[in-house]
Design an enzyme around this catalytic site. Sequence first.
Site, PDB file in Angstrom:
ATOM      1  N   CYS A   1      34.791  -5.980  49.646  1.00  0.00           N
ATOM      2  CA  CYS A   1      34.373  -6.584  48.373  1.00  0.00           C
ATOM      3  C   CYS A   1      34.492  -8.107  48.349  1.00  0.00           C
ATOM      4  CB  CYS A   1      35.168  -5.974  47.217  1.00  0.00           C
ATOM      5  SG  CYS A   1      36.948  -6.129  47.358  1.00  0.00           S
ATOM      6  N   HIS A   2      35.073  -8.700  49.354  1.00  0.00           N
ATOM      7  CA  HIS A   2      35.314 -10.154  49.368  1.00  0.00           C
ATOM      8  C   HIS A   2      34.954 -10.689  50.745  1.00  0.00           C
ATOM      9  CE1 HIS A   2      37.700 -13.925  49.380  1.00  0.00           C
ATOM     10  NE2 HIS A   2      37.542 -13.875  48.073  1.00  0.00           N
ATOM     11  N   PHE A   3      33.824 -10.980  51.060  1.00  0.00           N
ATOM     12  CA  PHE A   3      32.579 -10.933  50.311  1.00  0.00           C
ATOM     13  C   PHE A   3      31.611 -10.006  51.033  1.00  0.00           C
ATOM     14  CE2 PHE A   3      34.427 -15.101  49.528  1.00  0.00           C
ATOM     15  CZ  PHE A   3      34.395 -15.191  48.157  1.00  0.00           C
TER      16      PHE A   3
END
Length: 176
Positions: free
Chosen positions: A70-72
């Site tokens: 999720c990052h990134f």
Amino acid sequence: MRDRRASYEYEDLLACGRGELFGPGNAQLPLPPMLMFDRIAEISETGGEHGKGLIRAELEVKPDLWFFGCHFKGDPVMPGCLGLDAMWQLVGFFLGWSGGIGPGRALGLGELKFSGQVQPNIKKVVYTIDIKRVMRSKLWLGIADGTLAADGEIFYRAKDLKVGLFKQTAAAQPAE
């Protein structure tokens, strides 16, 4: 009775997160996924750059760690705040290990510099915490410097990490 070993494995860290290592209401580590290391390889009261304490902890980096997804998206990197939080976690652990009473909270830091990024190709992160001072009164306060090294290269440098242990009042006790 406090557990005063010189190293701790993952199951020990989970026990700390459940409040079993230093006793109920005392310093705890967060549980996964916020627990940011797999083991404490070394902890002592006399080591470190200042001779007042040393902690060395390790994280085996795997491409499927939760934050990489999720990052990134398409550019995975460990959020810098998680590495910083790991350093605060370790200072709090040191205070509990040293006999401090009460739950811990991060209180700030003096300076933080990033010179690299922890990406999925990294194999191991090593956190090193050098204790500078421990004040023991109503509030136990730990002040330390820390580094995060990724595959042997220092990526983060933190100065004057501050963590406190607070004695809980009746009003602050969790409701049952």
